[in-house]
Design an enzyme around this catalytic site. Structure first.
Site, PDB file in Angstrom:
ATOM      1  N   ASP A  47     -59.503  37.081  31.134  1.00 31.71           N
ATOM      2  CA  ASP A  47     -59.423  35.717  31.651  1.00 31.71           C
ATOM      3  C   ASP A  47     -60.801  35.263  32.121  1.00 31.71           C
ATOM      4  O   ASP A  47     -61.399  35.897  32.986  1.00 31.71           O
ATOM      5  CB  ASP A  47     -58.450  35.661  32.838  1.00 31.71           C
ATOM      6  CG  ASP A  47     -58.305  34.236  33.363  1.00 31.71           C
ATOM      7  OD1 ASP A  47     -57.533  33.482  32.754  1.00 31.71           O
ATOM      8  OD2 ASP A  47     -58.980  33.885  34.347  1.00 31.71           O
ATOM      9  N   TYR A  52     -66.942  29.841  35.321  1.00 29.67           N
ATOM     10  CA  TYR A  52     -67.294  31.163  35.860  1.00 29.67           C
ATOM     11  C   TYR A  52     -68.710  31.592  35.441  1.00 29.67           C
ATOM     12  O   TYR A  52     -69.236  32.585  35.937  1.00 29.67           O
ATOM     13  CB  TYR A  52     -66.295  32.248  35.416  1.00 29.67           C
ATOM     14  CG  TYR A  52     -64.870  32.047  35.870  1.00 29.67           C
ATOM     15  CD1 TYR A  52     -64.521  31.068  36.795  1.00 29.67           C
ATOM     16  CD2 TYR A  52     -63.845  32.848  35.367  1.00 29.67           C
ATOM     17  CE1 TYR A  52     -63.210  30.879  37.192  1.00 29.67           C
ATOM     18  CE2 TYR A  52     -62.529  32.674  35.768  1.00 29.67           C
ATOM     19  CZ  TYR A  52     -62.216  31.685  36.675  1.00 29.67           C
ATOM     20  OH  TYR A  52     -60.908  31.512  37.063  1.00 29.67           O
ATOM     21  N   LYS A  81     -61.058  28.093  30.082  1.00 28.90           N
ATOM     22  CA  LYS A  81     -60.489  26.883  30.714  1.00 28.90           C
ATOM     23  C   LYS A  81     -61.430  25.684  30.636  1.00 28.90           C
ATOM     24  O   LYS A  81     -62.651  25.842  30.782  1.00 28.90           O
ATOM     25  CB  LYS A  81     -60.158  27.175  32.189  1.00 28.90           C
ATOM     26  CG  LYS A  81     -59.356  28.461  32.365  1.00 28.90           C
ATOM     27  CD  LYS A  81     -59.017  28.783  33.799  1.00 28.90           C
ATOM     28  CE  LYS A  81     -58.452  30.196  33.925  1.00 28.90           C
ATOM     29  NZ  LYS A  81     -59.425  31.209  34.343  1.00 28.90           N
ATOM     30  N   HIS A 114     -58.124  23.579  33.696  1.00 27.40           N
ATOM     31  CA  HIS A 114     -58.350  24.436  34.871  1.00 27.40           C
ATOM     32  C   HIS A 114     -57.708  23.910  36.155  1.00 27.40           C
ATOM     33  O   HIS A 114     -57.182  24.661  36.967  1.00 27.40           O
ATOM     34  CB  HIS A 114     -59.863  24.606  35.095  1.00 27.40           C
ATOM     35  CG  HIS A 114     -60.229  25.835  35.844  1.00 27.40           C
ATOM     36  ND1 HIS A 114     -61.350  26.569  35.586  1.00 27.40           N
ATOM     37  CD2 HIS A 114     -59.614  26.484  36.862  1.00 27.40           C
ATOM     38  CE1 HIS A 114     -61.404  27.603  36.408  1.00 27.40           C
ATOM     39  NE2 HIS A 114     -60.362  27.564  37.189  1.00 27.40           N
TER      40      HIS A 114
HETATM   41  N1  LIG Z   1     -57.085  29.261  37.423  1.00 24.36           N
HETATM   42  C1  LIG Z   1     -57.688  29.323  38.595  1.00 24.36           C
HETATM   43  O1  LIG Z   1     -57.930  28.291  39.257  1.00 24.36           O
HETATM   44  C2  LIG Z   1     -58.067  30.660  39.152  1.00 24.36           C
HETATM   45  C3  LIG Z   1     -58.388  30.780  40.515  1.00 24.36           C
HETATM   46  C4  LIG Z   1     -58.708  32.045  40.993  1.00 24.36           C
HETATM   47  C5  LIG Z   1     -58.706  33.133  40.136  1.00 24.36           C
HETATM   48  N2  LIG Z   1     -58.414  32.981  38.799  1.00 24.36           N
HETATM   49  C6  LIG Z   1     -58.426  34.135  37.863  1.00 24.36           C
HETATM   50  O2  LIG Z   1     -57.657  35.186  38.413  1.00 24.36           O
HETATM   51  C7  LIG Z   1     -58.462  36.349  38.544  1.00 24.36           C
HETATM   52  C8  LIG Z   1     -58.015  37.197  39.710  1.00 24.36           C
HETATM   53  O3  LIG Z   1     -58.043  36.480  40.927  1.00 24.36           O
HETATM   54  P1  LIG Z   1     -59.139  36.744  42.073  1.00 24.36           P
HETATM   55  O4  LIG Z   1     -60.371  37.277  41.466  1.00 24.36           O
HETATM   56  O5  LIG Z   1     -59.211  35.480  42.840  1.00 24.36           O
HETATM   57  O6  LIG Z   1     -58.441  37.775  43.042  1.00 24.36           O
HETATM   58  P2  LIG Z   1     -57.768  39.215  42.933  1.00 24.36           P
HETATM   59  O7  LIG Z   1     -57.743  39.692  41.546  1.00 24.36           O
HETATM   60  O8  LIG Z   1     -56.507  39.108  43.691  1.00 24.36           O
HETATM   61  O9  LIG Z   1     -58.768  40.086  43.808  1.00 24.36           O
HETATM   62  C9  LIG Z   1     -60.039  40.454  43.332  1.00 24.36           C
HETATM   63  C10 LIG Z   1     -60.736  41.222  44.448  1.00 24.36           C
HETATM   64  O10 LIG Z   1     -60.009  42.417  44.746  1.00 24.36           O
HETATM   65  C11 LIG Z   1     -60.832  43.550  44.600  1.00 24.36           C
HETATM   66  N3  LIG Z   1     -59.985  44.569  43.935  1.00 24.36           N
HETATM   67  C12 LIG Z   1     -59.647  44.633  42.630  1.00 24.36           C
HETATM   68  N4  LIG Z   1     -58.838  45.664  42.396  1.00 24.36           N
HETATM   69  C13 LIG Z   1     -58.641  46.282  43.578  1.00 24.36           C
HETATM   70  C14 LIG Z   1     -57.908  47.419  43.964  1.00 24.36           C
HETATM   71  N5  LIG Z   1     -57.207  48.116  43.077  1.00 24.36           N
HETATM   72  N6  LIG Z   1     -57.932  47.769  45.272  1.00 24.36           N
HETATM   73  C15 LIG Z   1     -58.642  47.066  46.177  1.00 24.36           C
HETATM   74  N7  LIG Z   1     -59.364  45.968  45.857  1.00 24.36           N
HETATM   75  C16 LIG Z   1     -59.369  45.588  44.575  1.00 24.36           C
HETATM   76  C17 LIG Z   1     -61.996  43.118  43.743  1.00 24.36           C
HETATM   77  O11 LIG Z   1     -63.165  43.822  44.079  1.00 24.36           O
HETATM   78  P3  LIG Z   1     -64.214  44.456  43.014  1.00 24.36           P
HETATM   79  O12 LIG Z   1     -64.379  43.495  41.882  1.00 24.36           O
HETATM   80  O13 LIG Z   1     -65.435  44.586  43.847  1.00 24.36           O
HETATM   81  O14 LIG Z   1     -63.642  45.758  42.585  1.00 24.36           O
HETATM   82  C18 LIG Z   1     -62.130  41.654  44.110  1.00 24.36           C
HETATM   83  O15 LIG Z   1     -62.898  41.512  45.280  1.00 24.36           O
HETATM   84  C19 LIG Z   1     -59.880  35.768  38.697  1.00 24.36           C
HETATM   85  O16 LIG Z   1     -60.880  36.726  38.540  1.00 24.36           O
HETATM   86  C20 LIG Z   1     -59.836  34.693  37.645  1.00 24.36           C
HETATM   87  O17 LIG Z   1     -59.991  35.249  36.352  1.00 24.36           O
HETATM   88  C21 LIG Z   1     -58.063  31.760  38.314  1.00 24.36           C
END
Ligand SMILES: NC(=O)c1ccc[n+]([C@@H]2O[C@H](COP(=O)([O-])OP(=O)(O)OC[C@H]3O[C@@H](n4cnc5c(N)ncnc54)[C@H](OP(=O)(O)O)[C@@H]3O)[C@@H](O)[C@H]2O)c1
Length: 328
Positions: A47, A52, A81, A114
């Site tokens: 994704d 980004y 997106k 998005h």
């Molecule tokens: N459509 C939208 O508007 C939108 C908005 C937000 C996000 N997204 C998408 O959704 C994806 C995921 O959401 P997110 O990045 O906001 O949050 P998330 O996946 O809930 O959390 C990511 C964070 O958690 C840490 N992490 C990952 N795996 C872990 C584990 N097993 N144990 C402990 N910590 C862990 C990562 O650190 P490290 O990387 O340092 O390991 C990072 O800081 C995004 O990357 C993006 O692709 C889309």
């Protein structure tokens, strides 16, 4: 309770239920290593988004895998997106082509709008319009139906396999559904054990729309983003420290992250946890060798906290809450 490894999309393609999120991953060496680790471990769903600023890095890594013959294009499921400053019928093709050029691909598997609010963009300079505080400037009400028609045209042109929405609410999704020739295949929204979005998910599933959960771990590093934007930190839901999650994790000898990801995929949605840490990348995809029983599933369901559990308020330093297209 079983969990499928793929969600079926209306065009016949299959989306792997566990994908790699890449928001905030734009350090070249770190993201390259993370992607190589993820692909070695079997991740096939990635994704990204134009905003980004990492599509080119992703494209370079995928090109190496594809040209070596280790992977075929059809093995991959790539989502990107349309940016908020591309929210105009005249800019859909423009930004899609930019993403394809970055990704070095002829098509993407899923192209999402998005966010339902548009921001001003100056086509003559090729840059978003910013105010004197260097902030993006919101447009007025968006013509969502006109933009969707342009998304459909890009499917016809072969540049996209399936199209969908992100951060749209039920009524905004209904507007698209009513006019669509090609119905949305997917809705991507914030979703985790504290914000389960049951009404939205039920609505989507009734209408044949698959759902992807973003921030499935509760975006534990979200405050770093706020700080970088010069905004105050907020108290985040501590999903990975939750006592119920940890109790169930101990019982299964799994980590809290694995429990909350398993909960989502057992709920029939896909999840795209982001990590650039090899151990976590591995941990996050190892969710297919156990299952939550009915009681555990119920206990996790009861963690729903509604709006209090939401991480992303999408106010972005502006007063978007009064905007006619604000979705929350
Ligand atoms: N459509 C939208 O508007 C939108 C908005 C937000 C996000 N997204 C998408 O959704 C994806 C995921 O959401 P997110 O990045 O906001 O949050 P998330 O996946 O809930 O959390 C990511 C964070 O958690 C840490 N992490 C990952 N795996 C872990 C584990 N097993 N144990 C402990 N910590 C862990 C990562 O650190 P490290 O990387 O340092 O390991 C990072 O800081 C995004 O990357 C993006 O692709 C889309």
């Amino acid at each position: 309770m079983a969990a499928t490894k793929f969600l079926n999309l209306p065009d016949g393609s299959k989306m792997p239920v566990l994908g790699l999120g890449t928001w905030q991953a734009k350090d070249k060496g770190q993201l390259e290593a993370a992607l190589n680790t993820a692909l070695e471990l079997g991740y096939r769903h990635i994704d990204t988004a134009y905003i980004y600023e990492n599509e080119k890095i992703i494209g370079d890594v995928l090109k190496t895998w594809l040209s070596s013959g280790k992977l075929k294009r059809e093995d991959l499921f790539i989502t990107t997106k349309l940016p908020m400053f591309g929210m105009n019928p005249d800019r859909v093709e423009y930004f899609l082509k930019k993403s394809l050029e970055n990704l070095q691909m002829d098509y993407v598997d899923l192209y999402l709008i998005h966010f339902p609010i548009g921001f001003k963009f100056d086509m003559s300079t090729g840059r978003p319009v910013v105010n004197d505080k260097r902030q993006l400037v919101p447009e007025g009400k968006t013509d969502h139906v006109a933009i969707w028609k342009k998304m459909e045209e890009q499917v016809d042109a072969g540049r996209i396999k399936t199209i969908g929405l992100s951060n749209y609410n039920i009524s905004q999704t209904e507007t698209i559904l009513k006019s669509a020739r090609i119905k949305p295949a997917n809705l991507q929204v914030e979703m985790h054990v504290y914000l389960q979005q049951r009404d939205l998910v039920n609505f989507c599933h009734k209408n044949g729309i698959t759902v992807v959960a973003f921030s499935p771990l509760g975006a534990p590093s979200y405050n770093k983003v706020l700080q970088a934007m010069g905004r105050e930190s907020k108290i985040l839901p501590d999903i990975l420290g939750d006592s119920v999650v940890n109790k169930i994790a101990n019982k299964h000898s799994k980590t809290p992250a694995q429990i909350v990801l398993r909960f989502l995929i057992q709920s029939g949605v896909a999840a795209i946890p982001k990590s650039v840490t090899p151990k976590r990348i591995q941990e996050n995809i190892n969710v297919f060798d156990f299952s939550l029983d009915d009681n555990e599933f119920k206990e996790l369901s009861s963690l729903e906290a509604g709006e209090k559990g939401r991480v992303h308020d999408f106010n972005m330093g502006f007063d978007l809450k009064d905007h006619p297209d604000f979705p929350i």
